[in-house]
Write a protein that holds these residues in place. Structure first.
Motif, short mmCIF file in Angstrom:
data_model
loop_
_atom_site.label_atom_id
_atom_site.label_comp_id
_atom_site.label_asym_id
_atom_site.label_seq_id
_atom_site.Cartn_x
_atom_site.Cartn_y
_atom_site.Cartn_z
N LEU A 78 0.80 -1.22 0.00
CA LEU A 78 0.00 0.00 0.00
C LEU A 78 0.84 1.27 0.00
O LEU A 78 0.48 2.25 -0.65
CB LEU A 78 -0.97 0.00 1.18
CG LEU A 78 -2.37 0.50 0.86
CD1 LEU A 78 -3.02 -0.34 -0.21
CD2 LEU A 78 -3.25 0.57 2.09
N TYR A 79 1.97 1.27 0.71
CA TYR A 79 2.76 2.51 0.71
C TYR A 79 3.59 2.68 -0.55
O TYR A 79 4.06 3.77 -0.85
CB TYR A 79 3.62 2.65 1.97
CG TYR A 79 4.38 1.46 2.46
CD1 TYR A 79 5.62 1.12 1.96
CD2 TYR A 79 3.87 0.67 3.51
CE1 TYR A 79 6.34 0.03 2.45
CE2 TYR A 79 4.58 -0.41 4.01
CZ TYR A 79 5.81 -0.72 3.47
OH TYR A 79 6.51 -1.80 3.96
N ARG B 234 -3.98 2.12 -5.05
CA ARG B 234 -4.24 1.54 -3.73
C ARG B 234 -5.64 0.93 -3.69
O ARG B 234 -5.86 -0.15 -3.13
CB ARG B 234 -4.06 2.59 -2.63
CG ARG B 234 -2.64 3.10 -2.52
CD ARG B 234 -2.40 3.86 -1.23
NE ARG B 234 -3.20 5.09 -1.10
CZ ARG B 234 -2.88 6.25 -1.64
NH1 ARG B 234 -1.78 6.37 -2.37
NH2 ARG B 234 -3.65 7.32 -1.45
N VAL C 44 -3.83 -4.86 6.60
CA VAL C 44 -3.14 -3.93 5.72
C VAL C 44 -2.19 -3.06 6.54
O VAL C 44 -2.61 -2.45 7.53
CB VAL C 44 -4.16 -3.01 5.00
CG1 VAL C 44 -3.44 -2.03 4.09
CG2 VAL C 44 -5.16 -3.83 4.21
N ALA D 61 0.51 0.24 6.72
CA ALA D 61 0.80 1.53 6.10
C ALA D 61 1.87 2.23 6.93
O ALA D 61 2.04 1.96 8.12
CB ALA D 61 -0.46 2.39 6.03
N SER E 283 3.09 5.65 8.69
CA SER E 283 2.49 6.87 9.22
C SER E 283 3.10 8.11 8.59
O SER E 283 4.32 8.18 8.37
CB SER E 283 2.70 6.94 10.74
OG SER E 283 2.39 8.24 11.23
N HIS F 222 3.76 6.54 -0.48
CA HIS F 222 2.64 7.24 0.13
C HIS F 222 2.56 6.87 1.60
O HIS F 222 2.54 5.69 1.95
CB HIS F 222 1.31 6.89 -0.54
CG HIS F 222 0.16 7.66 0.02
ND1 HIS F 222 -0.12 8.96 -0.35
CD2 HIS F 222 -0.75 7.34 0.98
CE1 HIS F 222 -1.15 9.40 0.34
NE2 HIS F 222 -1.55 8.45 1.16
N PHE F 223 2.51 7.89 2.45
CA PHE F 223 2.39 7.70 3.90
C PHE F 223 0.97 8.09 4.31
O PHE F 223 0.43 9.10 3.86
CB PHE F 223 3.41 8.55 4.65
CG PHE F 223 4.84 8.09 4.51
CD1 PHE F 223 5.20 7.00 3.73
CD2 PHE F 223 5.87 8.78 5.17
CE1 PHE F 223 6.52 6.58 3.61
CE2 PHE F 223 7.19 8.38 5.06
CZ PHE F 223 7.52 7.29 4.28
N HIS F 224 0.37 7.31 5.20
CA HIS F 224 -1.03 7.46 5.59
C HIS F 224 -1.19 8.11 6.97
O HIS F 224 -0.30 8.05 7.82
CB HIS F 224 -1.70 6.09 5.66
CG HIS F 224 -2.07 5.49 4.37
ND1 HIS F 224 -1.15 4.89 3.53
CD2 HIS F 224 -3.28 5.37 3.74
CE1 HIS F 224 -1.78 4.43 2.45
NE2 HIS F 224 -3.06 4.70 2.56
N LEU G 181 -6.29 5.63 6.15
CA LEU G 181 -6.27 4.18 5.95
C LEU G 181 -7.64 3.58 6.22
O LEU G 181 -8.11 2.73 5.46
CB LEU G 181 -5.22 3.55 6.87
CG LEU G 181 -5.06 2.04 6.78
CD1 LEU G 181 -4.68 1.60 5.37
CD2 LEU G 181 -4.02 1.54 7.79
N GLU H 255 -9.88 4.40 3.20
CA GLU H 255 -9.57 3.65 1.99
C GLU H 255 -10.07 2.21 2.09
O GLU H 255 -10.59 1.65 1.10
CB GLU H 255 -8.08 3.68 1.71
CG GLU H 255 -7.58 5.04 1.23
CD GLU H 255 -6.13 5.05 0.81
OE1 GLU H 255 -5.69 6.09 0.28
OE2 GLU H 255 -5.42 4.03 1.01
N HIS I 36 4.35 2.80 11.88
CA HIS I 36 3.49 2.05 10.97
C HIS I 36 2.11 1.86 11.59
O HIS I 36 1.97 1.82 12.81
CB HIS I 36 4.09 0.68 10.64
CG HIS I 36 5.40 0.74 9.91
ND1 HIS I 36 6.60 0.93 10.55
CD2 HIS I 36 5.67 0.65 8.58
CE1 HIS I 36 7.57 0.95 9.65
NE2 HIS I 36 7.04 0.79 8.46
#
Length: 259
Positions: A113-114, A122, A141, A143, A145, A186-188, A193, A196, A252
């Motif tokens: 995802l990242y 995504r 999932v 991701a 941060s 890409h950082f969430h 998250l 999505e 994360h």
């Protein structure tokens, strides 16, 4: 992006040591195991580890008695994963899986995802993971941060005036430009998250902070202090793993939900 990742990861199996070479990597590994084991059904499950790298997580899941198949873009990763006891593997893309509809009990997306910087990519990967899950199956999932870069370079004394705009930009937009190492990504945020996964049709979504807020202190103390400090860091992470005020201080995030 696919060719860039194969080039980045394909020279050697450097990814194989990512979760052991730093204190926060070791903390991430312990907490990811803890959270996934907490969520897995208490029966032998068929698990698809999408973007599973060299099979670091697949190995312990197989040792726990699950049937684990790894899909990864990088041929060297696939070879390494397939060499692990109880693990099978194939070259593949998270956006177009070869697995059949409703064919697995658990789908893991602990890396892709990242690396998928566009929202549509995504969404495609999440839709594919949901497609291969049986009804009621578990989706997990990972991701990065948006605040990881800030906390990392700030605590290490590497946050310079020149770097500051890039750090501020990733917090504002999620687009990471490689300023602290690593490829573009890409950082969430935890809310992003959650949204999505929900938009992909996943139900009962929850997001956990993996490492908690103590990970920069572990890195500052160094590997020689890890054993003495890790239990406190683990307790810290557990206390605030769903706290909306502190969840994004984890390096994360782990989103979980059901089909």
């Amino acid at each position: 992006m696919a060719s860039e990742l194969v080039e980045h990861y394909g020279v050697d199996c450097f990814e194989d040591t990512r979760l052991t070479r730093s204190p926060h990597g070791r903390l991430e590994f312990l907490r990811t195991q803890e959270l996934i084991r907490r969520l897995l059904p208490g029966v032998r499950s068929r698990i698809l580890d999408i973007g599973g790298g060299t099979g670091v997580h697949a190995a312990w899941l197989a040792a726990d008695g699950h049937v684990v198949h790894v899909v990864d873009l990088v041929p060297r990763h696939v070879d390494a994963a397939a060499a692990r006891d109880g693990v099978t593997a194939e070259v593949g893309d998270a956006r177009q899986l070869s697995a059949g509809d409703e064919s697995v009990d658990v789908a893991l997306l602990l890396g892709p995802l990242y690396h998928l910087v566009e929202p549509a990519e995504r969404a495609c990967a999440l839709a594919e993971a949901r497609r291969v899950l049986r009804p009621g199956g578990l989706l997990v999932v990972a991701a990065v941060s948006r605040y990881m870069s800030l906390l990392e370079v700030g605590s290490e004394g590497r946050l310079t005036a020149e770097m500051e705009p890039s750090v501020a930009s990733v917090i504002a937009t999620g687009r990471y430009d490689g300023h602290a190492g690593f490829v573009d990504a890409h950082f969430h945020t935890a809310d992003e998250l959650h949204a999505e996964m929900t938009d992909a049709g996943v139900r009962d979504v929850a997001v956990f902070g993996i490492e908690g807020p103590a990970w920069p202190a572990l890195d500052s103390a160094g590997l020689q202090e890890f054993e003495a400090r890790v239990e406190a860091a683990l307790r810290c992470a557990r206390i605030v793993e769903r706290d909306p005020l502190l969840i994004n201080t984890s390096a994360h995030l782990l989103g979980v939900g059901r089909k």
